[in-house]
Design a protein around this motif. Structure first.
Motif, short mmCIF file in Angstrom:
data_model
loop_
_atom_site.label_atom_id
_atom_site.label_comp_id
_atom_site.label_asym_id
_atom_site.label_seq_id
_atom_site.Cartn_x
_atom_site.Cartn_y
_atom_site.Cartn_z
N ILE A 1 -17.09 0.93 -9.63
CA ILE A 1 -15.87 0.51 -8.88
C ILE A 1 -15.32 1.80 -8.42
O ILE A 1 -15.00 2.67 -9.12
N VAL A 2 -15.03 1.94 -6.79
CA VAL A 2 -14.47 3.10 -6.53
C VAL A 2 -12.78 2.73 -6.08
O VAL A 2 -12.59 1.77 -5.36
N ILE A 3 -11.92 3.55 -6.91
CA ILE A 3 -10.52 3.10 -6.65
C ILE A 3 -10.09 4.72 -6.03
O ILE A 3 -10.61 5.54 -6.26
N SER A 4 -8.66 4.43 -5.48
CA SER A 4 -8.12 5.66 -4.80
C SER A 4 -6.73 5.69 -4.90
O SER A 4 -6.08 4.55 -4.87
N ASN A 5 -6.13 6.62 -5.38
CA ASN A 5 -4.67 6.91 -5.39
C ASN A 5 -3.93 6.74 -4.18
O ASN A 5 -3.92 7.96 -3.29
N LYS A 6 -3.23 5.63 -4.02
CA LYS A 6 -2.46 5.58 -2.67
C LYS A 6 -1.30 6.45 -2.36
O LYS A 6 -0.86 6.54 -1.13
N LYS A 7 -0.94 7.19 -3.24
CA LYS A 7 0.13 8.17 -3.12
C LYS A 7 -0.27 9.49 -2.41
O LYS A 7 0.75 10.21 -1.76
N PHE A 8 -1.40 9.61 -2.58
CA PHE A 8 -1.99 11.15 -1.60
C PHE A 8 -2.29 10.88 -0.06
O PHE A 8 -2.73 9.58 0.25
N PRO A 9 -2.05 11.89 0.47
CA PRO A 9 -2.32 11.81 1.94
C PRO A 9 -3.70 11.64 2.10
O PRO A 9 -4.53 12.31 1.60
N TYR A 10 -4.19 10.64 3.12
CA TYR A 10 -5.43 10.40 3.48
C TYR A 10 -6.44 9.92 2.52
O TYR A 10 -7.47 10.62 2.29
N TYR A 11 -5.78 9.38 1.43
CA TYR A 11 -6.48 9.02 0.22
C TYR A 11 -7.81 8.07 0.81
O TYR A 11 -8.89 7.98 0.19
N LYS A 12 -7.49 7.25 1.70
CA LYS A 12 -8.56 6.40 1.97
C LYS A 12 -9.74 6.96 2.79
O LYS A 12 -10.79 6.75 2.51
N GLU A 13 -9.44 7.80 3.60
CA GLU A 13 -10.30 8.68 4.41
C GLU A 13 -11.24 9.43 3.49
O GLU A 13 -12.34 9.51 3.62
N SER A 14 -10.50 10.33 2.51
CA SER A 14 -11.01 11.11 1.71
C SER A 14 -12.10 10.30 0.92
O SER A 14 -13.24 10.86 0.65
N THR A 15 -11.83 9.20 0.21
CA THR A 15 -12.46 8.34 -0.69
C THR A 15 -13.64 7.95 0.18
O THR A 15 -14.88 7.90 -0.52
N TRP A 16 -13.52 7.61 1.36
CA TRP A 16 -15.05 6.94 2.31
C TRP A 16 -15.76 8.15 2.35
O TRP A 16 -16.91 7.87 2.65
N ILE A 17 -15.31 9.22 2.57
CA ILE A 17 -16.18 10.65 2.86
C ILE A 17 -17.01 10.63 1.43
O ILE A 17 -18.26 10.53 1.47
N ALA A 18 -16.29 10.52 0.39
CA ALA A 18 -17.03 10.50 -1.09
C ALA A 18 -18.00 9.47 -1.09
O ALA A 18 -19.10 9.70 -1.48
#
Lengths: 200, 200
Positions: B110-127
């Protein structure tokens, strides 16, 4: 947990070596390398296989100068308004509103994505992840730069309103060396529930 | 455009071979392979190097069954409301609200991402893009499944409110073969402006 030893991973090697680069040599790049990068992007999966991505390859110097001018105006404003922690990070990493890489890198790849498709952003950033490794593999460097406002850029590049400008990737040979700093694996993984860590 | 011939690309080969898989063998997976995949994810770049991603590794069958139950309830509703073109695509690809892969694959990440950080979604989908290639490299398969509503899942996994659940990646050995269908490169690239195509 068995004792099997894994084979060496080329992907891990590339991913580990790769760092974001902001200083590029003006050395020319074979156009075939640009196409190679996009061949890789093209293979990425996407929501309902809609392939929402499009790529604009830019090598026109006048256009690059115009893009830089627009971006720096936007970033000047953004840097002023950034929260304190981000201001400090930018300062510590010597990142200013100035974006010389937008003209120094021989190519810019503008990545846009069709907002009408499901998971368009997620899909497009998978493709960008693919591109980063492909760029590293052929000895080139980049960073993913997303201007804090993209409206003016969209206008000068004729990008339709239903596309979002996801990132600008300057592509070139690196002119700087950088260290990498990442959290430990044990800091970013949990077992069965959030908060349950385990020793590796 | 010079005549230089590029070396063979391992990344292009992996990216081309890789397809999303929905049927998994129940064959066990070495836990080291799961860690390898996450070692690769850990190396991805992120906005201001905030590394917003966290990964929950799930192998508990009871928990997997619970996740499946929740997801199928959500998807049943989603499939009913989907627009016509998507309904047709789902039907043509034999994708129903049923998600057996959530229990058949030995592991879920399960991949989760901290919404408070800039470009959190973009970064996580690179990963996630990095992970897909790492998974292919070690002979495993996956798909990126994002439930259309994640609130119930977040609750049973103790995921804090400031994290978004970006995707569930079932990890296993593939039990199906699939063809790939991608647009031609010339259909997705433009030269200097949107709409300006060029022959390759």
């Amino acid at each position: 947990m068995e004792e099997e030893k894994l084979e060496k991973s080329f992907i891990l090697e590339l991913a580990t070596k790769r760092v974001s680069i902001r200083k590029f040599s003006k050395k020319k790049i074979s156009f075939k390398k640009i196409l190679r990068i996009l061949e890789v992007a093209r293979q990425a999966p996407s929501g309902a296989n809609t392939q929402p991505w499009r790529f604009i390859i830019i090598d026109d110097l006048k256009l690059k100068k115009n893009i830089r001018k627009i971006c720096e105006k936007i970033e000047k404003n953004f840097h002023k308004k950034a929260p304190l922690w981000l201001k400090n990070w930018l300062k510590n990493n010597k990142i200013s509103y100035s974006k010389p890489f937008l003209i120094e890198a021989p190519y810019l790849i503008i990545v846009i994505s069709n907002k009408k498709f499901p998971y368009y952003k997620e899909s497009t950033w998978i493709a960008i992840g693919y591109m980063l490794l492909a760029i590293e593999e052929i000895g080139l460097a980049t960073l993913t730069y997303t201007p804090s406002n993209t409206e003016f850029l969209k206008r000068i590049l004729n990008i339709p309103y239903n596309y979002s400008l996801e990132a600008i990737l300057p592509i070139g040979y690196p002119l700087e060396k950088k260290n990498k700093d990442r959290k430990k694996l044990s800091e970013i993984i949990f077992y069965n529930k959030y908060g349950l860590s385990f020793s590796i």
